[in-house]
Design a protein around this motif. Sequence first.
Motif, PDB file in Angstrom:
ATOM      1  N   ASN A  72      -2.922  -9.905 -10.777  1.00 45.01           N
ATOM      2  CA  ASN A  72      -3.735  -8.854 -11.385  1.00 45.01           C
ATOM      3  C   ASN A  72      -4.726  -8.208 -10.416  1.00 45.01           C
ATOM      4  N   ASN A  73      -4.802  -8.685  -9.168  1.00 50.22           N
ATOM      5  CA  ASN A  73      -5.753  -8.125  -8.205  1.00 50.22           C
ATOM      6  C   ASN A  73      -5.292  -6.765  -7.683  1.00 50.22           C
ATOM      7  N   ILE A  74      -6.165  -5.772  -7.780  1.00 51.70           N
ATOM      8  CA  ILE A  74      -5.908  -4.425  -7.265  1.00 51.70           C
ATOM      9  C   ILE A  74      -7.082  -4.027  -6.375  1.00 51.70           C
ATOM     10  N   LEU A  75      -6.777  -3.448  -5.212  1.00 46.95           N
ATOM     11  CA  LEU A  75      -7.811  -2.915  -4.333  1.00 46.95           C
ATOM     12  C   LEU A  75      -7.654  -1.404  -4.234  1.00 46.95           C
ATOM     13  N   VAL A  76      -8.770  -0.693  -4.304  1.00 52.47           N
ATOM     14  CA  VAL A  76      -8.734   0.759  -4.255  1.00 52.47           C
ATOM     15  C   VAL A  76     -10.013   1.256  -3.598  1.00 52.47           C
ATOM     16  N   SER A  77      -9.959   2.441  -3.027  1.00 56.02           N
ATOM     17  CA  SER A  77     -11.140   3.044  -2.412  1.00 56.02           C
ATOM     18  C   SER A  77     -11.457   4.357  -3.110  1.00 56.02           C
ATOM     19  N   ASN A  78     -12.728   4.735  -3.074  1.00 55.38           N
ATOM     20  CA  ASN A  78     -13.076   6.083  -3.508  1.00 55.38           C
ATOM     21  C   ASN A  78     -12.343   7.100  -2.636  1.00 55.38           C
ATOM     22  N   MET A  79     -12.242   8.323  -3.105  1.00 54.63           N
ATOM     23  CA  MET A  79     -11.341   9.292  -2.481  1.00 54.63           C
ATOM     24  C   MET A  79     -12.052  10.605  -2.154  1.00 54.63           C
ATOM     25  N   TYR A  80     -11.815  11.094  -0.939  1.00 61.32           N
ATOM     26  CA  TYR A  80     -12.186  12.455  -0.568  1.00 61.32           C
ATOM     27  C   TYR A  80     -10.974  13.365  -0.760  1.00 61.32           C
ATOM     28  N   LYS A  81     -11.201  14.549  -1.299  1.00 57.57           N
ATOM     29  CA  LYS A  81     -10.186  15.593  -1.317  1.00 57.57           C
ATOM     30  C   LYS A  81     -10.522  16.579  -0.203  1.00 57.57           C
ATOM     31  N   LEU A  96       0.853  -1.189   0.000  1.00 57.76           N
ATOM     32  CA  LEU A  96       0.000   0.000   0.000  1.00 57.76           C
ATOM     33  C   LEU A  96       0.889   1.239   0.000  1.00 57.76           C
ATOM     34  N   PRO A  97       1.022   1.943  -1.125  1.00 59.22           N
ATOM     35  CA  PRO A  97       1.727   3.226  -1.116  1.00 59.22           C
ATOM     36  C   PRO A  97       0.835   4.285  -0.461  1.00 59.22           C
ATOM     37  N   LEU A  98       1.406   5.055   0.440  1.00 55.65           N
ATOM     38  CA  LEU A  98       0.642   6.096   1.137  1.00 55.65           C
ATOM     39  C   LEU A  98       1.533   7.316   1.284  1.00 55.65           C
ATOM     40  N   ASP A  99       1.172   8.414   0.628  1.00 56.16           N
ATOM     41  CA  ASP A  99       1.995   9.616   0.703  1.00 56.16           C
ATOM     42  C   ASP A  99       1.957  10.211   2.104  1.00 56.16           C
ATOM     43  N   ALA A 100       2.997  10.968   2.432  1.00 56.03           N
ATOM     44  CA  ALA A 100       3.225  11.405   3.811  1.00 56.03           C
ATOM     45  C   ALA A 100       2.273  12.490   4.290  1.00 56.03           C
ATOM     46  N   ASP A 101       1.356  12.938   3.450  1.00 53.10           N
ATOM     47  CA  ASP A 101       0.370  13.930   3.885  1.00 53.10           C
ATOM     48  C   ASP A 101      -1.062  13.425   3.717  1.00 53.10           C
ATOM     49  N   ASP A 102      -1.225  12.171   3.285  1.00 54.60           N
ATOM     50  CA  ASP A 102      -2.557  11.612   3.070  1.00 54.60           C
ATOM     51  C   ASP A 102      -2.952  10.687   4.223  1.00 54.60           C
ATOM     52  N   LEU A 103      -4.232  10.319   4.266  1.00 50.81           N
ATOM     53  CA  LEU A 103      -4.766   9.522   5.368  1.00 50.81           C
ATOM     54  C   LEU A 103      -5.651   8.407   4.824  1.00 50.81           C
ATOM     55  N   ILE A 104      -5.877   7.383   5.664  1.00 54.28           N
ATOM     56  CA  ILE A 104      -6.836   6.343   5.311  1.00 54.28           C
ATOM     57  C   ILE A 104      -7.840   6.172   6.447  1.00 54.28           C
ATOM     58  N   HIS A 105      -9.020   5.707   6.098  1.00 57.44           N
ATOM     59  CA  HIS A 105     -10.097   5.455   7.062  1.00 57.44           C
ATOM     60  C   HIS A 105      -9.673   4.359   8.038  1.00 57.44           C
ATOM     61  N   SER A 106     -10.209   4.404   9.243  1.00 56.61           N
ATOM     62  CA  SER A 106      -9.799   3.472  10.303  1.00 56.61           C
ATOM     63  C   SER A 106     -10.117   2.012   9.971  1.00 56.61           C
ATOM     64  N   GLU A 107     -11.033   1.756   9.040  1.00 52.86           N
ATOM     65  CA  GLU A 107     -11.383   0.374   8.694  1.00 52.86           C
ATOM     66  C   GLU A 107     -10.818  -0.060   7.342  1.00 52.86           C
ATOM     67  N   HIS A 112      -6.029   5.902  -8.189  1.00 48.60           N
ATOM     68  CA  HIS A 112      -5.133   6.831  -7.502  1.00 48.60           C
ATOM     69  C   HIS A 112      -3.916   6.078  -6.967  1.00 48.60           C
ATOM     70  N   CYS A 113      -2.980   6.832  -6.409  1.00 49.46           N
ATOM     71  CA  CYS A 113      -1.681   6.263  -6.040  1.00 49.46           C
ATOM     72  C   CYS A 113      -1.771   5.276  -4.885  1.00 49.46           C
ATOM     73  N   SER A 114      -2.746   5.434  -3.987  1.00 45.42           N
ATOM     74  CA  SER A 114      -2.840   4.571  -2.806  1.00 45.42           C
ATOM     75  C   SER A 114      -3.779   3.396  -3.059  1.00 45.42           C
ATOM     76  N   SER A 115      -3.446   2.626  -4.073  1.00 46.11           N
ATOM     77  CA  SER A 115      -4.159   1.390  -4.387  1.00 46.11           C
ATOM     78  C   SER A 115      -3.268   0.219  -3.990  1.00 46.11           C
ATOM     79  N   ILE A 116      -3.869  -0.849  -3.504  1.00 47.65           N
ATOM     80  CA  ILE A 116      -3.119  -2.001  -3.002  1.00 47.65           C
ATOM     81  C   ILE A 116      -2.846  -2.985  -4.140  1.00 47.65           C
TER      82      ILE A 116
END
Length: 455
Positions: free
Chosen positions: A209-218, A180-191, A251-255
């Motif tokens: 080929n499996n990718i997991l991603v979430s919708n994103m709030y700005k 999971l790439p996570l930039d140093a100013d971004d956040l993820i939901h607790s679940e 987006h960049c924070s996809s697993i």
Amino acid sequence: MLKIKRLVIFISLALLLVYFIVLISNTTFSNNTNDSSSDIDNDDNYSYLNDRYTKQQQLKQIVVDTVKNHNNEITTNRLNSTSSFSISIIIPLYNQLKYIKYTLDSLVTQSISLQQSYTWEVIIVDDFSSEWMAKERLLEIYNEYSTIFTTITLIFNSKNLGLSECRNIGITYSKGIWILPLDADDLIHSEFLEKSLKLLKNKHNNLNNNILVSNMYKFVSESNFQDDKIVGQWNIPKWDSSIIPNRNLLHCSSIFRKSLWEMVGGYSNELWFGWEDWEFWLRSDRTLQNTTGTGLSVDIVGGDNPMFYYRIKPGLHSFCGDEYRLCFAMFQTVNPHLYAVDDIILAHRYISTRGKLIRQPIQKRIKQFPNLPILYFWMGLIEFHSFSNLKVSKEHFENALKLNLNSNHDWQFMLQYSLVLKETRNGYFQSKSQLDQLFDKYSHINLKHNFNKFY
């Protein structure tokens, strides 16, 4: 009368001399053409590119070897065991110290703990931050969170290398099955981690080929995420392999699986302007299609509810936000085989006109990664067309040809090199010969027809 006779004799001799020069030149051109045509049919013979360069001289940049040569300083509380983790969270960092604790706090509050059956680790890669006492402050942060996370690692780069290489460094060091790439100013939901890992477990397969991603709030905030700070939302569209060359769908924070990263050769260091995640998804999808017959398969975590929070910083503008056409032109030339030939030639022409804007950042990138041929190719374009620097342009194109091991780049590198040769002293016939060979070799993509539309 005598003067007139002498003048006639002089003119006759001059015309005779010109005739012999033309005759000799045509003979030489014919011989060169015959010699080169035999070379171009042999894929192992690179003399048609440049006689000085041989296949043995070419350099191939391998991600893992490059990372090992950086001599990074590593601080970790991770035990030296061979056991792997369910997921590795990779956090690249450059001068984001005022935000990094909010990012780490979003991991502290995860509903799935490290003591459960799912295990995970945190790897922070500092890209030679220049903020005041950055290293000392980061070590303090590490010491604070190492009492919370039993598996946290802090890596200090010995020089600035850019976002892509920071991710490559972190992933190389990681022991997670998933990344999971996570930039140093971004956040993820607790679940987010719990929902993601359970979804992966239910798939019952080990496909790359499996990718997991979430919708994103700005959101806009100097501190933590709050609902009243939301300024936008990106709902991930349905995955479509035919769209990804022209539009980023993730987006960049996809697993993704670490083995996928290994398969495609990591993140590209060529894209100094950004979009490295888009290029990674594009290359991953096409690599999987070519090797397994199936591209990426994307699942949305959390349904319609965004679980990834992307921080917007007021007053900051991305380079590609202001120069989208230029960025896309360079993006196309990195993977030219995925686009129409006339689109690539148009991209060359547009890049050529923006030399004053991109010369310095490309030069900086070459100092960081001197073995990437596309960087020299871009420099060749802008030196030739933006600055009329024929000698330097020729040298850059020759470097691109020397370093190139990707056959997808052959025609675009050779095409522009031949155009530069045409302008050099005594280079016209060599240029014409090389272009004729190039058009014959790439007749299946109508290279000559597309070339004639623009030149």
